[in-house]
Structures are given as C-alpha cells and as structure tokens.
Enzyme design. Structure first.
Site, PDB file in Angstrom:
ATOM      1  N   GLY A  79      -9.755  -0.863  -3.107  1.00 54.49           N
ATOM      2  CA  GLY A  79      -8.985  -2.096  -2.969  1.00 54.49           C
ATOM      3  C   GLY A  79      -9.833  -3.299  -2.590  1.00 54.49           C
ATOM      4  O   GLY A  79     -11.067  -3.218  -2.514  1.00 54.49           O
ATOM      5  N   ASP A 114      -9.697   7.093  -2.822  1.00 59.15           N
ATOM      6  CA  ASP A 114      -8.562   6.265  -3.236  1.00 59.15           C
ATOM      7  C   ASP A 114      -7.667   7.097  -4.137  1.00 59.15           C
ATOM      8  O   ASP A 114      -8.083   8.142  -4.642  1.00 59.15           O
ATOM      9  CB  ASP A 114      -9.061   5.017  -3.996  1.00 59.15           C
ATOM     10  CG  ASP A 114      -8.061   3.865  -3.935  1.00 59.15           C
ATOM     11  OD1 ASP A 114      -6.989   3.974  -4.567  1.00 59.15           O
ATOM     12  OD2 ASP A 114      -8.335   2.865  -3.254  1.00 59.15           O
ATOM     13  N   ASP A 131      -4.903  11.278  -1.956  1.00 55.27           N
ATOM     14  CA  ASP A 131      -3.634  10.617  -1.655  1.00 55.27           C
ATOM     15  C   ASP A 131      -3.396  10.766  -0.156  1.00 55.27           C
ATOM     16  O   ASP A 131      -3.238  11.884   0.343  1.00 55.27           O
ATOM     17  CB  ASP A 131      -2.510  11.303  -2.453  1.00 55.27           C
ATOM     18  CG  ASP A 131      -1.162  10.656  -2.203  1.00 55.27           C
ATOM     19  OD1 ASP A 131      -1.065   9.764  -1.331  1.00 55.27           O
ATOM     20  OD2 ASP A 131      -0.198  11.052  -2.878  1.00 55.27           O
ATOM     21  N   TYR A 174       6.772  -5.250   5.115  1.00 53.87           N
ATOM     22  CA  TYR A 174       5.334  -5.123   5.391  1.00 53.87           C
ATOM     23  C   TYR A 174       5.053  -5.441   6.863  1.00 53.87           C
ATOM     24  O   TYR A 174       4.369  -4.680   7.556  1.00 53.87           O
ATOM     25  CB  TYR A 174       4.590  -6.084   4.460  1.00 53.87           C
ATOM     26  CG  TYR A 174       3.102  -6.182   4.658  1.00 53.87           C
ATOM     27  CD1 TYR A 174       2.266  -5.098   4.402  1.00 53.87           C
ATOM     28  CD2 TYR A 174       2.515  -7.387   5.056  1.00 53.87           C
ATOM     29  CE1 TYR A 174       0.892  -5.208   4.556  1.00 53.87           C
ATOM     30  CE2 TYR A 174       1.148  -7.507   5.202  1.00 53.87           C
ATOM     31  CZ  TYR A 174       0.340  -6.410   4.962  1.00 53.87           C
ATOM     32  OH  TYR A 174      -1.020  -6.533   5.115  1.00 53.87           O
ATOM     33  N   LYS A 179       3.733  -2.960   9.812  1.00 58.83           N
ATOM     34  CA  LYS A 179       2.485  -3.217  10.539  1.00 58.83           C
ATOM     35  C   LYS A 179       2.748  -3.254  12.050  1.00 58.83           C
ATOM     36  O   LYS A 179       1.946  -2.741  12.835  1.00 58.83           O
ATOM     37  CB  LYS A 179       1.861  -4.549  10.087  1.00 58.83           C
ATOM     38  CG  LYS A 179       1.252  -4.498   8.691  1.00 58.83           C
ATOM     39  CD  LYS A 179       0.044  -3.567   8.644  1.00 58.83           C
ATOM     40  CE  LYS A 179      -0.616  -3.520   7.281  1.00 58.83           C
ATOM     41  NZ  LYS A 179      -1.643  -2.498   7.166  1.00 58.83           N
TER      42      LYS A 179
HETATM   43  P1  NAD Z   1      -5.398  -3.340  -1.705  1.00 54.28           P
HETATM   44  O1  NAD Z   1      -4.011  -3.223  -2.218  1.00 54.28           O
HETATM   45  O2  NAD Z   1      -6.363  -4.211  -2.430  1.00 54.28           O
HETATM   46  O3  NAD Z   1      -6.060  -1.901  -1.561  1.00 54.28           O
HETATM   47  C1  NAD Z   1      -5.344  -0.800  -1.090  1.00 54.28           C
HETATM   48  C2  NAD Z   1      -5.917   0.429  -1.773  1.00 54.28           C
HETATM   49  O4  NAD Z   1      -5.188   1.564  -1.310  1.00 54.28           O
HETATM   50  C3  NAD Z   1      -5.776   0.404  -3.302  1.00 54.28           C
HETATM   51  O5  NAD Z   1      -7.027   0.619  -3.919  1.00 54.28           O
HETATM   52  C4  NAD Z   1      -4.802   1.533  -3.591  1.00 54.28           C
HETATM   53  O6  NAD Z   1      -5.064   2.217  -4.820  1.00 54.28           O
HETATM   54  C5  NAD Z   1      -5.017   2.442  -2.405  1.00 54.28           C
HETATM   55  N1  NAD Z   1      -3.863   3.317  -2.168  1.00 54.28           N
HETATM   56  C6  NAD Z   1      -2.544   3.035  -2.327  1.00 54.28           C
HETATM   57  N2  NAD Z   1      -1.799   4.095  -2.051  1.00 54.28           N
HETATM   58  C7  NAD Z   1      -2.660   5.096  -1.711  1.00 54.28           C
HETATM   59  C8  NAD Z   1      -2.480   6.435  -1.322  1.00 54.28           C
HETATM   60  N3  NAD Z   1      -1.258   6.988  -1.250  1.00 54.28           N
HETATM   61  N4  NAD Z   1      -3.576   7.179  -1.024  1.00 54.28           N
HETATM   62  C9  NAD Z   1      -4.833   6.631  -1.117  1.00 54.28           C
HETATM   63  N5  NAD Z   1      -5.051   5.355  -1.505  1.00 54.28           N
HETATM   64  C10 NAD Z   1      -3.971   4.596  -1.792  1.00 54.28           C
HETATM   65  O7  NAD Z   1      -5.269  -3.811  -0.182  1.00 54.28           O
HETATM   66  P2  NAD Z   1      -6.345  -4.584   0.708  1.00 54.28           P
HETATM   67  O8  NAD Z   1      -6.095  -6.049   0.541  1.00 54.28           O
HETATM   68  O9  NAD Z   1      -7.678  -4.048   0.481  1.00 54.28           O
HETATM   69  O10 NAD Z   1      -5.810  -4.212   2.157  1.00 54.28           O
HETATM   70  C11 NAD Z   1      -6.344  -3.141   2.909  1.00 54.28           C
HETATM   71  C12 NAD Z   1      -5.632  -3.113   4.249  1.00 54.28           C
HETATM   72  O11 NAD Z   1      -5.820  -4.380   4.917  1.00 54.28           O
HETATM   73  C13 NAD Z   1      -4.130  -2.909   4.178  1.00 54.28           C
HETATM   74  O12 NAD Z   1      -3.699  -2.163   5.293  1.00 54.28           O
HETATM   75  C14 NAD Z   1      -3.581  -4.310   4.289  1.00 54.28           C
HETATM   76  O13 NAD Z   1      -2.289  -4.321   4.812  1.00 54.28           O
HETATM   77  C15 NAD Z   1      -4.565  -4.937   5.248  1.00 54.28           C
HETATM   78  N6  NAD Z   1      -4.586  -6.399   5.161  1.00 54.28           N
HETATM   79  C16 NAD Z   1      -5.055  -7.009   4.032  1.00 54.28           C
HETATM   80  C17 NAD Z   1      -5.063  -8.401   3.978  1.00 54.28           C
HETATM   81  C18 NAD Z   1      -5.570  -9.134   2.766  1.00 54.28           C
HETATM   82  O14 NAD Z   1      -5.463 -10.361   2.712  1.00 54.28           O
HETATM   83  N7  NAD Z   1      -6.148  -8.448   1.792  1.00 54.28           N
HETATM   84  C19 NAD Z   1      -4.584  -9.145   5.056  1.00 54.28           C
HETATM   85  C20 NAD Z   1      -4.070  -8.480   6.167  1.00 54.28           C
HETATM   86  C21 NAD Z   1      -4.116  -7.102   6.220  1.00 54.28           C
HETATM   87  N1  SER Z   2      -2.798 -11.122   2.725  1.00 54.70           N
HETATM   88  C1  SER Z   2      -1.729 -10.300   3.200  1.00 54.70           C
HETATM   89  C2  SER Z   2      -0.489 -10.544   2.434  1.00 54.70           C
HETATM   90  O1  SER Z   2      -0.314 -11.652   1.986  1.00 54.70           O
HETATM   91  C3  SER Z   2      -1.482 -10.572   4.668  1.00 54.70           C
HETATM   92  O2  SER Z   2      -1.380  -9.352   5.296  1.00 54.70           O
HETATM   93  O3  SER Z   2       0.301  -9.653   2.315  1.00 54.70           O
END
Ligand code: NAD
Ligand code: SER
Length: 313
Positions: A13, A36, A54, A144, A148
């Site tokens: 991700g 992943d 998974d 969401y 969290k």
């Molecule tokens: P993303 O959606 O880009 O990546 C998540 C990854 O998890 C994906 O590659 C997906 O294939 C994988 N996934 C989904 N279901 C799965 C499963 N059952 N088993 C294994 N893998 C699985 O998300 P991200 O932006 O990289 O976010 C990562 C974490 O950071 C999350 O917890 C998200 O809530 C948190 N977060 C992200 C942001 C942001 O702006 N990106 C902001 C706040 C918090």
């Molecule tokens: N970037 C994230 C979202 O918009 C914040 O957790 O969901």
C-alpha cells in the site's frame, strides 16, 4: 541487542512500500518480510522477501510469525475513510479483526514490538477544529474513524493488561509519489500533482477552503521509525499520538503548484468526501509527541510541492 525480524502487513500500500524500504535499510533486506493480500508492489521486487498473506486468516498469520521467527509486526492493512463509507461492515471487520489478530499473536508469541497506525479521522465534528489536542472530545462520524478510535483502546488494553509493546501514530493525510493512495479523503492532495503535470488542470472533490492536517511521506516514515526506536519509558501515550506536519486547503496547494507551473488551473466539484473532511479538524497539536520523543516535521507546503514535482517528473 536481539536480532529483529519484522513482518510488514499491507506492504503493497501507500505507506507499506516506503516503510518496508526504510525498515530494510535499518534491519537488512532479509530481516524485513513484506506481506499483502494483493501482489507485491513493483518497487519492492528484488529488495527482500515477500509472502502473500491475509491478516484476517489468524491461523495462517500465526504460522508465518512462528515459521519466520518474527519479532515485530507493522500492521498497515486497513480500509480508509472514503472506501469505508461505501462498505461500512467490511471496513469495521477488517480494521478491527485484523488488529485483534495481530495483538493476540503478539501476546502469545511475546513479540518485542507492534506498530499500528491510527488517524486524524478519530476526531469528529465536536472536536476542536484548530490545533486539536491529544486529549479532547472525540466523537468520530465515519466507520473508519470509529474503527481507529476503538483500535486505539485495544492497543492501550493489550499494553496495560498483557504488556504488549504496541505503538501508534494518528497520521494526518499522507502525500507521496512512490505508491498510490488507497481510498482516503485526503487523496486529492496527491491526485492534484499528477493532474498538474499531465493536464495542467484538476477538478477537486473538496471545496476550495477545506483545510485538513497533512504530512509529506518522508516525515511520516521518519515519525514512525522515531516512535518505534524511542525507549519504552518515553512512550506516555499507549492509545495513539497526535502528530502534525502541515495544514492547507485545496486553493493553497493549487497556489503552491502555480509557483512552479504558472498555467495550472483548479476547479471544484465537491462530492460525498466533503462531509468526511468537514468532520475532521483543520490542524493538530502534537506537543505530546514533541515532549515525549522529540517529534518535529521537516516539510512545509512549498518544500513538499517542489519535491513532489521534481520526483513525479
Ligand atoms: P493502503 O490502502 O494504500 O494500503 C493498505 C494495504 O493493505 C493494501 O496494499 C491492501 O492490499 C492491504 N490489505 C487489505 N486487506 C488486507 C488483508 N486482509 N490482509 C493483508 N493485506 C491487506 O493504505 P495506506 O494509506 O498505506 O494506510 C496504511 C495504514 O495507515 C492504514 O491503517 C491507514 O488507516 C493508516 N493511515 C493512512 C493515512 C494516509 O493518508 N495514507 C492516514 C492516516 C492513517
Ligand atoms: N488519509 C486518510 C483518509 O483520508 C486519513 O486517515 O482516509
């Protein structure tokens, strides 16, 4: 120091790709296992081990942890805010059960550390809009955000009751150029750079004056590593730390891009993501993270804009 072996779940991700690469630099390629549900991200190919996993399959996860002698887990698999509103049951199920599976295994196998990110989405319409503090009214209005916030208390519970060293950050919206975002409300701040370079125009799904807390990915990766490397006695927050990078609106990021691409144009067509954005704070107070383990961001809006455009070109 005991040799660490790290499992990154959700490594394909937006954050996972960069965090895996950063961890491999510190701990060695073979000691950081990317995993992943989907295929390996091309940027990770050839850089270290990858397993298809998974997080909802607790038995298989447990087998991998034992077989690979895992000592730390970074759990990044989740469904983000905008996608979560389209399928609330799935978002709740993955975001909660995935975390509980990891916490249970961490307790049983006595893992040295667990990392799990929370989000500014824990805050809701009744939280303070400006410089939202660490401890305040927290009434999230998205599934969401609810997942969290509940997750933060599970982390605290596993730490208090079972001594699991689980650590967490409430990331703001993260902006990056290496891997694509996964369905969040803050994704516009990434799309806008691609559109500026490809078409010199962008139709934004949020209104011009929607301020949100944001952070450039290099700061987010550094914050994660600094939190995880901090001595345990410096960690006073076992739910999740507020961290801040910058705060801007769509019209401000557009103006920053126009300094580099003067004929770039932005227009606005808000959709359902506007309601989500309206429920979140505009800026975050991260004093506790600064006092506990010295957190300080390096990137402001213009510095990030220049870096994004250079790298995307
Ligand atoms: P993303 O959606 O880009 O990546 C998540 C990854 O998890 C994906 O590659 C997906 O294939 C994988 N996934 C989904 N279901 C799965 C499963 N059952 N088993 C294994 N893998 C699985 O998300 P991200 O932006 O990289 O976010 C990562 C974490 O950071 C999350 O917890 C998200 O809530 C948190 N977060 C992200 C942001 C942001 O702006 N990106 C902001 C706040 C918090
Ligand atoms: N970037 C994230 C979202 O918009 C914040 O957790 O969901």
């Amino acid at each position: 120091m005991a040799k660490e072996k790290i499992l990154v779940i959700g490594a394909s991700g937006q954050i996972g790709v960069e965090l895996t690469m950063a961890l491999r630099k510190i701990y060695g390629n073979q000691n950081v296992i990317a995993s992943d549900l989907r295929e390996q991200n091309s940027l990770l190919e050839g850089t270290g081990p990858y397993v298809s996993l998974d997080v909802m399959n607790k038995e298989m996860l447990h087998v991998q942890v034992i077989r690979q002698n895992i000592t730390q887990i970074y759990l990044l698999a989740a469904i983000l805010s905008a996608t979560g509103e389209k399928n609330p049951n799935l978002a709740w199920h993955l975001n909660m059960q995935g975390l509980l599976n990891v916490l249970d295994i961490a307790r049983e196998e006595k893992l040295s550390k667990v990392y799990w990110p929370s989000s500014i989405a824990v805050f809701g319409p009744t939280s303070p809009k400006l410089n939202c503090p660490q401890q305040t009214i927290i009434e999230p209005s998205t599934v969401y955000g609810i997942s969290k916030y509940a997750g933060e208390f599970w982390c605290n519970y596993y730490h208090q009751r079972y001594g699991v060293d689980v650590r967490s950050l409430r990331y703001p919206g993260l902006i990056s150029y290496k891997s694509a975002p996964g369905g969040g409300t803050t994704d516009y701040a990434i799309e806008i750079f691609h559109a500026a370079l490809e078409e010199k125009k962008y139709k934004c799904f949020l209104e011009a004056d929607t301020y949100l807390p944001m952070m450039y990915m290099p700061d987010a990766i550094r914050a994660t590593l600094e939190l995880m490397e901090a001595p345990s006695n410096k960690i006073s927050i076992r739910t999740s730390y507020n961290i801040a990078g910058m705060s801007f609106s769509p019209e401000e990021i557009a103006a920053s891009i126009q300094q580099e691409i003067p004929d770039f144009e932005i227009s606005y067509k808000p959709d359902s993501r506007q309601n989500i954005a309206n429920s979140w704070p505009q800026s975050i107070d991260d004093t506790v993270a600064y006092n506990d383990w010295g957190w300080k961001p390096e990137f402001d809006l213009d510095k990030m804009t220049k870096d994004m455009l250079v790298n995307l070109k």
